[in-house]
Design a protein around this motif. Structure first.
Motif, mmCIF file in Angstrom:
data_model
loop_
_atom_site.group_PDB
_atom_site.id
_atom_site.type_symbol
_atom_site.label_atom_id
_atom_site.label_comp_id
_atom_site.label_asym_id
_atom_site.label_seq_id
_atom_site.Cartn_x
_atom_site.Cartn_y
_atom_site.Cartn_z
ATOM 1 N N HIS A 116 0.590 -1.175 0.053
ATOM 2 C CA HIS A 116 -0.175 -0.116 0.175
ATOM 3 C C HIS A 116 0.700 1.135 -0.004
ATOM 4 C CE1 HIS A 116 -3.599 -2.364 1.782
ATOM 5 N NE2 HIS A 116 -3.195 -2.768 0.614
ATOM 6 N N PRO A 117 1.040 1.695 -1.162
ATOM 7 C CA PRO A 117 2.009 2.964 -1.429
ATOM 8 C C PRO A 117 1.689 4.283 -0.482
ATOM 9 C CG PRO A 117 1.512 2.180 -3.530
ATOM 10 C CD PRO A 117 0.629 1.407 -2.408
ATOM 11 N N ARG A 118 0.373 4.291 0.014
ATOM 12 C CA ARG A 118 0.181 5.689 0.807
ATOM 13 C C ARG A 118 0.917 5.489 1.946
ATOM 14 N NH1 ARG A 118 -4.409 2.554 0.841
ATOM 15 N NH2 ARG A 118 -5.375 1.732 3.003
ATOM 16 N N TYR A 119 1.389 4.539 2.448
ATOM 17 C CA TYR A 119 2.460 4.395 3.542
ATOM 18 C C TYR A 119 3.732 4.512 3.410
ATOM 19 C CZ TYR A 119 -1.914 3.523 6.030
ATOM 20 O OH TYR A 119 -3.421 3.832 6.491
ATOM 21 N N TRP A 120 3.962 4.789 1.909
ATOM 22 C CA TRP A 120 5.718 4.718 1.755
ATOM 23 C C TRP A 120 5.827 6.206 1.567
ATOM 24 C CZ3 TRP A 120 5.973 1.268 -3.440
ATOM 25 C CH2 TRP A 120 5.571 -0.066 -2.901
ATOM 26 N N ARG A 121 7.281 6.672 1.337
ATOM 27 C CA ARG A 121 7.500 8.126 1.331
ATOM 28 C C ARG A 121 7.154 8.774 -0.024
ATOM 29 N NH1 ARG A 121 11.388 11.342 -0.905
ATOM 30 N NH2 ARG A 121 12.335 9.675 -2.145
ATOM 31 N N VAL A 122 7.050 7.862 -1.166
ATOM 32 C CA VAL A 122 6.628 8.228 -2.459
ATOM 33 C C VAL A 122 5.967 6.806 -3.353
ATOM 34 C CG1 VAL A 122 8.297 10.003 -2.982
ATOM 35 C CG2 VAL A 122 8.869 7.732 -3.454
ATOM 36 N N GLU A 123 5.073 7.193 -4.019
ATOM 37 C CA GLU A 123 4.445 5.997 -4.672
ATOM 38 C C GLU A 123 5.279 5.174 -5.492
ATOM 39 O OE1 GLU A 123 0.195 5.231 -7.320
ATOM 40 O OE2 GLU A 123 0.607 7.055 -6.370
ATOM 41 N N GLN A 124 6.222 5.791 -6.211
ATOM 42 C CA GLN A 124 7.166 5.148 -7.021
ATOM 43 C C GLN A 124 8.348 5.198 -6.294
ATOM 44 O OE1 GLN A 124 6.805 3.322 -9.757
ATOM 45 N NE2 GLN A 124 4.573 3.810 -9.468
ATOM 46 N N SER A 125 8.771 4.021 -5.588
ATOM 47 C CA SER A 125 10.085 3.911 -4.551
ATOM 48 C C SER A 125 11.310 4.004 -5.409
ATOM 49 C CB SER A 125 9.995 3.055 -3.610
ATOM 50 O OG SER A 125 10.189 1.685 -4.206
#
Length: 260
Positions: A116-125
């Motif tokens: 779930h990219p909303r909990y990453w720093r950016v959507e495209q890591s």
């Protein structure tokens, strides 16, 4: 609000900004999080060393601690990014066996793949720095109260990668084991539990030489090789005020014997 501390372990060293950047990402999400450095001096790409250090460190932390571990030679590959709940807290990092030591002592309760990219720093890591873009922010959100199941899709606990060392074999007269960790002093930590030798007279045989089992480093003269049960609870080989790794030319997984 901060729910739990984050304990960080990496092989990044301290010469570059990588560790500081991860801490900055955590602080951007929640500057109140207590961050504890386990070590950043794991030998590069040495998953076995990271596994050992995590396994021996977690009992000394409060329940609920989040262990953020990044020793990740497979970064950018198909290996999974995961978060795992176990009895004492959470594990966040690559699914490459780095957590298998902890989970051999305190089994996983549930695990998720970090999808779930909303909990990453950016959507495209970044393909080369998941510690910054995925693992650090996920750990920060966990510490701030986000539920594990919100971080990604649940995965079967038995599917988690393992890094299995050979198990020691025991008879009435001997134990066959191997080196599982080498610390910064050059002490050689075996995979033989210390309680196997408690109350017995014993020696270690390694590289064809016999090393007496003792209680403390100072039981033998300076420069002498010695075997003892270390503070971590495993049989180890040391040199009093010296470097057993260099002197004996032993490395990870090299065989050792304990003779009674």
């Amino acid at each position: 609000m901060c729910k739990a501390p984050i304990a960080i372990l990496t092989d990044f060293g301290l010469s570059d900004v990588y560790v500081g950047v991860m801490k900055g990402v955590i602080a951007q999400i929640n500057p109140q999080i207590n961050i504890i450095d386990l070590t950043h001096q794991i030998p590069p790409q040495n998953i076995a060393a990271a596994r050992f250090c995590l396994m021996n460190a977690y009992p000394y932390f409060p329940d609920g601690t989040i262990y953020l571990a990044v020793v990740d030679p497979g970064v950018g590959s198909t290996r999974r990014a995961i978060a795992v709940e176990f009895a004492s807290g959470f594990l966040v990092g690559p699914d490459n066996g780095i957590f298998s030591g902890v989970l051999s002592q305190s089994p996983a309760i549930r695990a998720v793949e970090l999808t779930h990219p909303r909990y990453w720093r950016v959507e495209q890591s970044s393909a080369t720095f998941h510690g910054r873009d995925i693992f650090a922010p996920v750990a920060a959100h966990l510490a701030s109260g986000v539920a594990l199941q919100d971080l990604g899709n649940e995965i079967d606990v038995p599917s988690l990668a393992e890094l299995n060392l050979p198990s020691p074999t025991l008879t009435d007269t001997r134990i066959e084991g191997c080196i599982q960790y080498i610390d910064g002093f050059g002490n050689l930590v075996t995979n033989i539990p210390g309680n196997y030798v408690t109350g017995k007279r014993w020696i270690v045989v390694a590289r064809g030489g016999e090393i007496p089992g003792c209680e403390t480093y100072s039981d033998r003269p300076i420069g002498s090789t010695i075997a003892l049960v270390g503070s971590h609870g495993w049989v180890e080989i040391a040199v009093n005020c010296g470097d057993a790794r260099s002197q004996l030319q032993l490395e990870y997984l090299d065989p050792v014997q304990v003779l009674f």
